[in-house]
Structures are given as C-alpha cells and as structure tokens.
Design a protein around this motif. Sequence first.
Motif, mmCIF file in Angstrom:
data_model
loop_
_atom_site.group_PDB
_atom_site.id
_atom_site.type_symbol
_atom_site.label_atom_id
_atom_site.label_comp_id
_atom_site.label_asym_id
_atom_site.label_seq_id
_atom_site.Cartn_x
_atom_site.Cartn_y
_atom_site.Cartn_z
ATOM 1 N N ILE A 60 5.256 7.098 -7.427
ATOM 2 C CA ILE A 60 3.991 6.743 -6.766
ATOM 3 C C ILE A 60 3.760 5.235 -6.903
ATOM 4 O O ILE A 60 3.296 4.581 -5.969
ATOM 5 C CB ILE A 60 2.831 7.559 -7.383
ATOM 6 N N THR A 61 4.112 4.695 -8.081
ATOM 7 C CA THR A 61 4.013 3.246 -8.279
ATOM 8 C C THR A 61 4.881 2.519 -7.250
ATOM 9 O O THR A 61 4.458 1.542 -6.639
ATOM 10 C CB THR A 61 4.459 2.865 -9.706
ATOM 11 N N THR A 62 6.102 3.003 -7.050
ATOM 12 C CA THR A 62 7.008 2.388 -6.070
ATOM 13 C C THR A 62 6.421 2.466 -4.666
ATOM 14 O O THR A 62 6.436 1.481 -3.920
ATOM 15 C CB THR A 62 8.384 3.080 -6.103
ATOM 16 N N LEU A 63 5.883 3.639 -4.315
ATOM 17 C CA LEU A 63 5.271 3.803 -2.990
ATOM 18 C C LEU A 63 4.122 2.813 -2.810
ATOM 19 O O LEU A 63 4.011 2.141 -1.777
ATOM 20 C CB LEU A 63 4.762 5.251 -2.837
ATOM 21 N N MET A 64 3.264 2.694 -3.828
ATOM 22 C CA MET A 64 2.087 1.836 -3.709
ATOM 23 C C MET A 64 2.460 0.365 -3.758
ATOM 24 O O MET A 64 1.857 -0.454 -3.061
ATOM 25 C CB MET A 64 1.091 2.193 -4.808
ATOM 26 N N ASP A 65 3.456 0.012 -4.551
ATOM 27 C CA ASP A 65 3.930 -1.371 -4.596
ATOM 28 C C ASP A 65 4.483 -1.754 -3.219
ATOM 29 O O ASP A 65 4.209 -2.840 -2.701
ATOM 30 C CB ASP A 65 5.010 -1.517 -5.681
ATOM 31 N N THR A 66 5.252 -0.843 -2.620
ATOM 32 C CA THR A 66 5.812 -1.108 -1.290
ATOM 33 C C THR A 66 4.700 -1.213 -0.255
ATOM 34 O O THR A 66 4.719 -2.099 0.607
ATOM 35 C CB THR A 66 6.793 0.015 -0.880
ATOM 36 N N ALA A 67 3.701 -0.323 -0.345
ATOM 37 C CA ALA A 67 2.599 -0.337 0.621
ATOM 38 C C ALA A 67 1.814 -1.642 0.512
ATOM 39 O O ALA A 67 1.537 -2.300 1.526
ATOM 40 C CB ALA A 67 1.686 0.865 0.393
ATOM 41 N N CYS A 68 1.485 -2.051 -0.717
ATOM 42 C CA CYS A 68 0.729 -3.295 -0.902
ATOM 43 C C CYS A 68 1.573 -4.500 -0.491
ATOM 44 O O CYS A 68 1.069 -5.447 0.112
ATOM 45 C CB CYS A 68 0.279 -3.445 -2.355
#
Lengths: 160, 152
Positions: A60-68
């Motif tokens: 989820i951290t990876t998903l959110m880092d990519t999204a931001c």
Amino acid sequence: MTEENFLLSRVKRFVGSLAHCRLLGVTVVSAEPNSLCLELPYSEAIVGNPDTGVIHGGAITTLMDTACGSVVICALEDFELCPTLDLRVDYMRPARPGEPVQARAHLFRQTQSILFARCEAVQGERTVAHCSATFMRIGKDASPKAYRDYITSGTAMENS
Amino acid sequence: MSTLQHVITEALESGDYSDLINRIPYARTLGVECHRFGDDVIFSLPARESNLGNPILPAVHGGVIGGFMELSAVLYLMMAQPGPELPRIVDFSIDYLRAGLHKDTFVACELTRQGNRVANVIVHAWQSSRQKPIALARAHFLMNGQRPVESK
C-alpha cells in the motif's frame, strides 16, 4: 477532455516505466489536473499475512508513493522527476483480501522548490489508508531529455 | 496458535529466519533476507531489477524501500516480542535522505518504546555505509491482537 487524455497518457507512460509497478500490476484509472487514481490488483505476491491473506502495508505504501509521485505530472507543465522527501502513511484498517485497492492522490500545494501531495487508499467506499507526502523539485534538466520526451509525448528512448 | 506463529517460534529457537521469511509472500516478492549477529539482526534486500522505480538512475522504488523497512520492523518486533498474532501497523513515516541506487540495501531496527498496547520502532536503511543512511523511518504497531475500535 483532451487535456485529461493527454495527462492520462503521460501518467500511464510514467507508471509503466517503473519496473516494480509493472511487477505489482499497478494501473492508471484516471488522471486530471492536480489529481489522479491508480489501482493495485490483489495478488498472492503482496500478501503480508499468509494466515489471513491480508496484503502487506508495504504494498500500500508503494501504491501511495507511486500515486503521490505521479500526481506531480498532473500538476507541472513539463515533466520533471521529483524525488520524495518524506511520506507518512496512516493505516485505517486492513485491506480486504481478494479486492483491488485504489489510490486517489491530490496535489494541493506547489512552490518553486517543494510539492505537497495527499492520497487516500480505498476499497470502494472503505478507506484503507491515508498518506501525506512531500517532493523536492530538482528541475527538469535533472532527468535526461530522451526520458522526458518519452513521458511527455511517447517518443521512443533511443538509448534504452 | 496460527501456523505463522508456529514458524516464528521455530525461527526463534533455531536462529534461522529463512523459513519465516519464505512464509510471507510479500517478503519473497521483494527478496528480503535476514542475518543474525548474536542478538542483533540486520535485514538485507539484494539488488533486483523488479524492485526498481526510476529507470534513469536507476534507483530502487521508494515504495519498495518503505515496504522493506516496514516489513523489517514487523519481523524485528516478532523476534523481540513473540506473541500470538502479527503486530498490526498503525502508522509509518519515512524520510528519504539519499537515492537508493541499484545495489544491495540494508536495514536495522531499534525498539524505541514498548508499551502494553503500542510499540514504537525506528528503522535505519543504508547501502554503501551505515554512516550514510538512504532513509530513516519510524512506525507504530498495535501488539498482540489489539484492534483499533471500529466506529461507524
């Protein structure tokens, strides 16, 4: 509408250029000025607890880092790589096994040197996590022209 | 006792954590390894193409560094405070200090405070030298099945 499509293409090329996002199967759902939505499909590869099948917070951290990191593209006229300064994730509840997670990111402040983004990870109407991230602007000349041209217009990178 | 907890107990007894890591699919996906030096534990993430983000440098995806640090903190807590359930992460905050280049990354954890319900862990990540950290993180965990109260 045309602008949305043009941003969507840029974000798709950017996310597609990240090897780890290809591995996890992250896709771009939508992109518009200052905001976007990415999706992380459920897979066995990201399970953190084999007893429950709940995916690991790190995915989820990876998903959110990519999204931001990608929402930056939706806010700046020219493509620039902006390194992450910091990222904070609050986990509201475990993600439901078997369902994809979507990340809705929003860029809410940009200055000459810093970009501020926020992101919410959801499964339908259910919030899984919140994230707040800060990025540094190092200028577009910090990334090679061939890569910038590829992201902005899809021209092939000769050197790669 | 969960099957995972059984593996944890065995890992604690034998000092070999490879079975435990192999039981966690996300740890296999990243390629996390665990090395024990007496009571100290260092986790490593060998360089791997599929963990890259920025293709230009190239650099390890920031999310992978975060995920690796988060996972290391969970494993570290399980070793420090064995319990019937996996610690549940509450929040995670990471400062990226240097680019994580396409090479091996190492992580060490520190249990800052262990309360009855919540644990605070600090995580250090480095590549070439521990004196040059690439990222620092801290995380809070709910211990041993404590659940956040669900209010609708």
